[in-house]
Design an enzyme around this catalytic site. Structure first.
Site, PDB file in Angstrom:
ATOM      1  N   TYR A   1       0.753  -1.414   0.099  1.00 36.41           N
ATOM      2  CA  TYR A   1      -0.014  -0.135   0.124  1.00 36.41           C
ATOM      3  C   TYR A   1       0.664   1.371  -0.073  1.00 36.41           C
ATOM      4  O   TYR A   1       0.391   2.422  -0.238  1.00 36.41           O
ATOM      5  CB  TYR A   1      -0.945  -0.094   1.046  1.00 36.41           C
ATOM      6  CG  TYR A   1      -2.083  -1.054   0.866  1.00 36.41           C
ATOM      7  CD1 TYR A   1      -3.023  -0.894   0.202  1.00 36.41           C
ATOM      8  CD2 TYR A   1      -1.849  -2.371   1.668  1.00 36.41           C
ATOM      9  CE1 TYR A   1      -4.042  -1.908  -0.253  1.00 36.41           C
ATOM     10  CE2 TYR A   1      -2.770  -3.321   1.378  1.00 36.41           C
ATOM     11  CZ  TYR A   1      -3.807  -3.166   0.493  1.00 36.41           C
ATOM     12  OH  TYR A   1      -4.761  -4.167   0.242  1.00 36.41           O
TER      13      TYR A   1
ATOM     14  N   PHE B   1     -10.679  -3.499  10.928  1.00 37.47           N
ATOM     15  CA  PHE B   1     -12.055  -3.479  10.270  1.00 37.47           C
ATOM     16  C   PHE B   1     -12.106  -4.164   8.817  1.00 37.47           C
ATOM     17  O   PHE B   1     -10.973  -4.300   8.488  1.00 37.47           O
ATOM     18  CB  PHE B   1     -12.465  -1.995  10.102  1.00 37.47           C
ATOM     19  CG  PHE B   1     -11.338  -1.079   9.799  1.00 37.47           C
ATOM     20  CD1 PHE B   1     -11.129  -0.840   8.359  1.00 37.47           C
ATOM     21  CD2 PHE B   1     -10.500  -0.524  10.710  1.00 37.47           C
ATOM     22  CE1 PHE B   1     -10.289   0.011   7.598  1.00 37.47           C
ATOM     23  CE2 PHE B   1      -9.459   0.745  10.047  1.00 37.47           C
ATOM     24  CZ  PHE B   1      -9.379   0.660   8.808  1.00 37.47           C
TER      25      PHE B   1
END
Length: 411
Positions: free
Chosen positions: A123, A411
């Site tokens: 990322y 999450f």
């Protein structure tokens, strides 16, 4: 074949989820988890990649509000459920989904994007910087004793067990009062309290169902701990493990009392906890932190979607007036020089033609944004360049945080 990137529609959900399962090794998502995800995911936010009518890539997004230095809760898109099946790797699908997401977040007025990386190396090239770290511990309760520092032995405190589901609302109210105290914490949207306590039997690996203990004072709940117990036995006797899911308290006395309770659970010899702040008070509540087998790892990655809005949304420890020359080829609207001025009361960040004081990419800004990663350390690693003498030290102090940033749950 042409790859189409588009938002997920309700009718696409099952096919999208099947592709996600394939991307994560083919492990099926349980019916209970499917139902909960469907409630929590706004189907207009996740995107997918389609080829000839088949889903060949997934990228979810959840609306959160993220606490930033100064205590404000800033709109942040939580990126999750990202996958590309092995048959479609190295075709630019992930890059296309990431670009689509960031454009969407910008149009929705969300200045930040955040994620927890299954593979952190992926990322950085999309501008996400590692901004928080988490502390883990494996505490030998035969050898480590809980301390009772002055002021933490409050005779008004009462601990009592509670049904985990019935206590969810009161625990959530305690958590909500804690959110503004530490950068990196998430103001949870409705329903996320159920995700945090999600406890299917298939995940327990021999442990008990999730249990809860509440700390009360003057008729008010001031803390809680949620945990499971995995029994174990050796020839010498009981050898169980307390698996701590989460713990929060509004007072230092309640926090210390909850830890003393966990140390005293019968038939156990250790406490295992996987995610606490790196400056957690636990380190000062034990007799010997060396025997707690502490570990630290990366946690939350932050991406500035709108540099000006994001930098203006937080406060700064000391007065700062610095021109940042920001590189962001992936989101060209952020490229260029920005003048940041601010202090502990507020900030502004606007475009400028003035000479740069610091040169860095949006990835470094994301890493430093919550105050847990020093601009000085990034510069020492060759990731930030000082163009005006003295600017680095000034900005590094200003960007810091009095408490370490921390993500309380994934999450």
């Amino acid at each position: 074949m042409t790859i189409e990137i588009r938002a997920l529609a309700s009718a696409d959900w099952d096919q999208w989820l099947a592709t996600l399962e394939l991307g994560f090794g083919g492990v099926p998502v349980s019916a209970e988890q499917r139902e909960l995800w469907r409630e929590l995911f706004d189907t207009g936010r996740p995107v997918g990649a389609w080829e000839d009518g088949e889903v060949v890539g997934t990228a979810g997004a959840v609306a959160f509000r993220l606490t930033v230095p100064g205590g404000a809760a800033v709109a942040a898109a939580g990126v999750t459920t990202v996958s590309v099946p092995p048959t479609h790797r190295r075709r630019g699908i992930l890059r296309s989904m990431m670009r689509r997401q960031l454009s969407d977040f910008r149009s929705w007025g969300e200045p930040l994007a955040i994620l927890v990386a299954s593979e952190p190396a992926i990322y950085g090239r999309f501008g996400y910087g590692g901004a928080t770290r988490s502390l883990s511990a494996e505490i030998d309760t035969n050898l480590v004793r809980p301390a009772v520092p002055a002021g933490t032995d409050d005779i008004r405190l009462r601990l009592r067990p509670a049904d985990t589901d019935e206590a969810r609302a009161v625990c959530e109210s305690v958590y909500a009062r804690r959110v503004g105290a530490r950068p990196g914490m998430l103001a949870r949207q409705p329903g996320w309290d159920r995700q945090v306590t999600f406890d299917p039997e298939s995940r327990r690996e021999g442990a008990s169902p999730l249990q809860c203990v509440l700390a009360e004072a003057g008729g008010e709940t001031v803390g809680y701990a949620r945990y499971a117990v995995r029994p174990g036995w050796t020839p010498a006797g009981p050898d169980g493990t307390v698996l701590l899911r989460d713990i929060e308290a509004l007072t230092s006395a309640a926090y210390a009392a909850l830890w003393r309770y966990l140390f005293g659970i019968d038939l156990t010899t250790r406490i295992s906890v996987q995610s606490r702040p790196v400056d957690d008070a636990l380190l000062h509540l034990v007799s010997d932190d060396r025997r707690c087998r502490l570990g630290v790892r990366d946690s939350l990655f932050v991406r500035l979607v709108d540099v000006g809005a994001a930098l203006a949304a937080r406060t700064y420890q000391t007065p700062v007036d610095v021109v940042l020359d920001v590189a962001d080829p992936f989101c060209p609207w952020n490229e260029g020089r920005w003048r940041l001025t601010g202090d502990a009361k507020g900030a502004s960040c606007e475009r400028t033609d003035e000479p740069a004081d610091l040169e860095l990419s949006v990835r470094e800004l994301g890493a430093a944004y919550l105050g847990g990663v020093s601009l000085t350390a990034l510069a020492a690693g060759g990731r930030v360049r000082e163009a005006r003498e003295g600017a680095l030290a000034e900005a590094a102090v200003a960007f810091g945080s009095a408490v370490a940033p921390w993500l309380p749950h994934s999450f």
